[in-house]
Design an enzyme around this catalytic site. Structure first.
Site, PDB file in Angstrom:
ATOM      1  N   TYR A  52      92.046 -23.367 -16.532  1.00  0.00           N
ATOM      2  CA  TYR A  52      91.190 -22.480 -15.738  1.00  0.00           C
ATOM      3  C   TYR A  52      91.972 -21.225 -15.346  1.00  0.00           C
ATOM      4  CZ  TYR A  52      87.823 -26.337 -15.237  1.00  0.00           C
ATOM      5  OH  TYR A  52      86.915 -27.351 -15.471  1.00  0.00           O
ATOM      6  N   SER A 215      78.567 -28.377 -14.449  1.00  0.00           N
ATOM      7  CA  SER A 215      77.489 -27.404 -14.693  1.00  0.00           C
ATOM      8  C   SER A 215      76.146 -27.937 -14.217  1.00  0.00           C
ATOM      9  CB  SER A 215      77.421 -27.034 -16.171  1.00  0.00           C
ATOM     10  OG  SER A 215      78.525 -26.243 -16.544  1.00  0.00           O
ATOM     11  N   LEU A 217      73.894 -26.708 -12.472  1.00  0.00           N
ATOM     12  CA  LEU A 217      72.818 -25.720 -12.371  1.00  0.00           C
ATOM     13  C   LEU A 217      72.574 -24.996 -13.696  1.00  0.00           C
ATOM     14  CD1 LEU A 217      73.666 -24.098  -8.905  1.00  0.00           C
ATOM     15  CD2 LEU A 217      72.029 -25.931  -9.382  1.00  0.00           C
ATOM     16  N   PHE A 221      74.444 -25.188 -23.190  1.00  0.00           N
ATOM     17  CA  PHE A 221      75.897 -25.259 -23.083  1.00  0.00           C
ATOM     18  C   PHE A 221      76.382 -23.906 -22.583  1.00  0.00           C
ATOM     19  CE2 PHE A 221      80.296 -25.460 -24.761  1.00  0.00           C
ATOM     20  CZ  PHE A 221      80.674 -26.674 -24.217  1.00  0.00           C
TER      21      PHE A 221
END
Length: 305
Positions: A52, A215, A217, A221
């Site tokens: 990240y 994910s 919301l 993909f």
């Protein structure tokens, strides 16, 4: 905020976690406000990964929290490893090196949970087991889990591990319901009956593995957010009606749908907007009825056999 048992008693944590994937894009002040909001809302579980922000997200988080020993004992940190340089890597060398990097960036001596990020087709489970055992014995990692793995992948890995897999992080949202569809459509010829993940939802429940929806919301993909999207008018209408009924945000209803499932999942909220995070946390106070849960499921385009 309600708190749930992770991995059937490994530890207790907030039923909503903050995902820190995008935190590297915030200023120091913005990151401080986001993390402070999470703590004020009762969130004590923070999800990271070594990739990240190229590692920057872990650094920004530690700085925002003003990490020290006293602060560290009040929170739970999860990070992930295995994705790097265009391939997946479950080698002992990479796992150990990744953890060392995360420890340094997070300004901490230990990680509460380490997840293997995406399945490595070249996994040698004995090597993973050696890495996990070394990390646990040294006190650098307390618990272990996986992400995006099916039952047999977990079975193969668990055969060699001394430690129990306690978490599986999987994509799940109102518009990504494959693991639920297959169970509802059993013994039919409908498309929803296609079992793409080996009944991973039931497997995790049977083996006391906490599912962390990522994910929650998003549709597709990483194609976009379904809230307010003209691709899902009926779903947004039902969400809006329930939001007004419970006097919460639309985001809270989307998360409440996940929390209503008896698997006791821990969804990952990936927002970097403090107000949106506070809105999401309202979901912890909402318990949808069975009928409302199914109304949302159908409004997302799913049909019951």
């Amino acid at each position: 905020m309600k708190y749930i048992s992770i991995g059937n008693g490994a530890f207790s944590a907030s039923e909503i976690a903050l995902g820190c994937m995008r935190i590297n894009g915030l200023s120091s002040k913005q990151a401080e406000i986001l993390v402070s909001t999470a703590l004020e809302q009762g969130i004590d579980f923070f999800d990271h990964a070594d990739i990240y922000g190229g590692g920057k997200s872990e650094e920004v988080f530690a700085d925002a929290l003003h990490m020290n020993d006293d602060v560290r004992e009040t929170i739970l940190i999860q990070t992930k490893c295995a994705i790097h340089d265009g391939y997946y890597d479950f080698s002992k060398k990479h796992i150990l090196r990744s953890v060392e990097g995360s420890l340094r960036r997070l300004h901490t001596d230990y990680i509460d949970v380490l997840l293997l990020h995406r399945p490595d087709a070249l996994m040698e489970p004995e090597e993973v087991a050696e890495a996990f055992a070394e990390l646990r014995t040294s006190g650098k990692v307390r618990y272990f889990g996986v992400s995006n793995q099916n039952p047999y992948q977990m079975e193969l890995l668990q055969k060699y591990l001394q430690d129990r897999i306690i978490i599986n992080q999987l994509q799940l949202s109102l518009t990504n319901t494959g693991m639920i569809d297959a169970g509802i459509n059993v013994n039919t010829q409908f498309d929803g009956a296609i079992n793409r993940d080996g009944s991973v939802l039931d497997y995790c429940r049977l083996h006391d593995i906490t599912i962390q929806p990522w994910s929650p919301l998003q549709y597709g993909f990483f194609e976009g957010v379904f809230l307010g999207s003209d691709k899902y008018p009926e779903l947004n209408t039902v969400i809006g009606e329930l939001a007004r009924k419970y006097d919460v945000s639309d985001t809270a209803i989307a998360f409440a749908w996940l929390l209503r499932h008896p698997a006791k999942m821990q969804p990952i909220a990936g927002t970097t907007n403090p107000q949106r995070l506070a809105d999401i946390c309202q979901a912890s106070e909402v318990e949808l009825t069975r009928a409302e849960w199914y109304d949302l499921y159908k409004a997302a385009g799913n049909k019951l056999p």
